[in-house]
Scaffold this motif. Structure first.
Motif, PDB file in Angstrom:
ATOM      1  N   HIS A 161       6.144   4.363   1.116  1.00 50.26           N
ATOM      2  CA  HIS A 161       5.874   3.974  -0.271  1.00 50.26           C
ATOM      3  C   HIS A 161       6.835   2.885  -0.744  1.00 50.26           C
ATOM      4  O   HIS A 161       6.467   2.032  -1.564  1.00 50.26           O
ATOM      5  CB  HIS A 161       5.961   5.189  -1.203  1.00 50.26           C
ATOM      6  N   LEU A 167       5.636  -0.447   0.695  1.00 53.03           N
ATOM      7  CA  LEU A 167       4.425  -0.861  -0.017  1.00 53.03           C
ATOM      8  C   LEU A 167       4.765  -1.375  -1.416  1.00 53.03           C
ATOM      9  O   LEU A 167       4.132  -2.325  -1.901  1.00 53.03           O
ATOM     10  CB  LEU A 167       3.433   0.302  -0.090  1.00 53.03           C
ATOM     11  N   LYS A 200       3.749  -5.014  -2.733  1.00 52.28           N
ATOM     12  CA  LYS A 200       3.000  -5.151  -3.985  1.00 52.28           C
ATOM     13  C   LYS A 200       3.690  -6.114  -4.948  1.00 52.28           C
ATOM     14  O   LYS A 200       3.023  -6.874  -5.667  1.00 52.28           O
ATOM     15  CB  LYS A 200       2.836  -3.779  -4.642  1.00 52.28           C
ATOM     16  N   VAL A 255      -3.481  -5.438   2.989  1.00 48.47           N
ATOM     17  CA  VAL A 255      -2.585  -4.544   3.714  1.00 48.47           C
ATOM     18  C   VAL A 255      -3.416  -3.657   4.635  1.00 48.47           C
ATOM     19  O   VAL A 255      -4.369  -3.002   4.198  1.00 48.47           O
ATOM     20  CB  VAL A 255      -1.759  -3.676   2.753  1.00 48.47           C
ATOM     21  N   ILE A 263       0.554   8.096   2.241  1.00 41.97           N
ATOM     22  CA  ILE A 263      -0.286   6.908   2.088  1.00 41.97           C
ATOM     23  C   ILE A 263      -1.445   7.186   1.149  1.00 41.97           C
ATOM     24  O   ILE A 263      -1.782   6.366   0.290  1.00 41.97           O
ATOM     25  CB  ILE A 263      -0.787   6.425   3.461  1.00 41.97           C
ATOM     26  N   TYR A 291      -0.238   7.146  -2.354  1.00 46.04           N
ATOM     27  CA  TYR A 291       0.080   5.791  -2.802  1.00 46.04           C
ATOM     28  C   TYR A 291      -1.191   5.014  -3.118  1.00 46.04           C
ATOM     29  O   TYR A 291      -1.255   4.309  -4.133  1.00 46.04           O
ATOM     30  CB  TYR A 291       0.899   5.051  -1.739  1.00 46.04           C
ATOM     31  N   ARG A 292      -2.181   5.118  -2.285  1.00 47.90           N
ATOM     32  CA  ARG A 292      -3.443   4.395  -2.519  1.00 47.90           C
ATOM     33  C   ARG A 292      -4.093   4.849  -3.815  1.00 47.90           C
ATOM     34  O   ARG A 292      -4.635   4.038  -4.568  1.00 47.90           O
ATOM     35  CB  ARG A 292      -4.400   4.614  -1.348  1.00 47.90           C
ATOM     36  N   ILE A 344      -5.518  -1.906   0.249  1.00 45.31           N
ATOM     37  CA  ILE A 344      -4.996  -1.230   1.441  1.00 45.31           C
ATOM     38  C   ILE A 344      -6.162  -0.693   2.255  1.00 45.31           C
ATOM     39  O   ILE A 344      -6.945   0.129   1.788  1.00 45.31           O
ATOM     40  CB  ILE A 344      -4.049  -0.071   1.080  1.00 45.31           C
TER      41      ILE A 344
END
Length: 241
Positions: A20, A23, A27, A39, A54, A57-58, A66
């Motif tokens: 995270h 990412l 971002k 990504v 993940i 986070y998405r 992503i």
């Protein structure tokens, strides 16, 4: 050269603690010339909570494009990169480790030779420039330099850091290579094979390096070094495809 999209390929294995964070850094970056970010995360059958990290986070960051893929069995970093390269849709792609050793804020430094029309491939060198570098292992550094030296011999290059994570490729060129190495042999294989592409233009730029110790999660070891030597001989001296 006008680039509309950069594919950022992240091979991930047991990186729940840091995925995270990397990412977030990706971002936050505004790429030069308004280049869009794609990504691509390839989870190489992690045993920790990487999958859940993940997914969370998405869900929380739908504005970051992503694409997510999983391997059903652990195949190695090279295999994860093969998957990511095949899925890339940007005109160029860059490799990004899921840890915090490399800083995405330097993407624009690597993109400049591309956007200026000088390069097809750009390597980020940890041994050039005045950017910060964490001081770690003597023998690891010596091994890296020797592997780079032998790769240069067979590829007829003068790279300073063949083993760097940050490799920025013309997507169609790298997709056109027959890449076979499943683990860390990917690095010399892709370098030697890319050097043989007719009229290829390869550049280097200096980057930062915030290396990890083995206690902090570093994965490459001496066995991978011997495999790299084998790959240099296999693809360099023996000329195998």
């Amino acid at each position: 050269m006008k680039i509309s999209r950069l594919s950022i390929i992240i091979p991930a294995y047991n990186e729940a603690a840091t995925i995270h964070l990397i990412l977030n850094k990706i971002k936050a970056i505004e790429l030069i010339d308004g280049i869009e970010k794609e990504v691509i995360i390839v989870n190489d059958c992690s045993k920790d909570n990487t999958t859940q990290a993940i997914a969370s986070y998405r869900e929380a960051n739908p504005d970051l494009h992503i694409a997510y893929y999983e391997h059903e069995v652990n195949k190695g970093k090279g295999a994860a990169l093969h998957t990511g390269i095949a899925k890339a849709t940007g005109e160029y792609l860059i490799i990004q480790d899921a840890d915090l050793e490399y800083d995405p804020s330097e993407y624009n430094d690597l993109l400049k030779p591309i956007c200026s029309g000088f390069a097809d491939v750009v390597y980020g060198s940890r041994f050039m420039g005045s950017n910060p570098h964490r001081i770690l292992f003597f023998w690891h550094t010596i091994g890296n330099r020797w592997l780079t030296f032998f790769t240069n011999m067979f590829a007829n290059l003068n790279l300073t850091d063949m083993e760097t994570c940050y490799k920025l490729f013309n997507t169609k060129m790298v997709q056109g290579l027959q890449l076979r190495e499943q683990r860390f042999g990917f690095e010399p294989e892709v370098t030697i094979k890319m050097a043989r592409v007719p009229k290829i233009r390869i550049y280097e730029v200096g980057i930062s390096y915030y290396g990890r110790t083995y206690d902090e999660g570093k994965k490459i070891g001496w066995k991978d070094g011997f495999r790299a030597i084998y790959c240099i001989l296999k693809y360099g001296m023996l000329g195998r495809s």
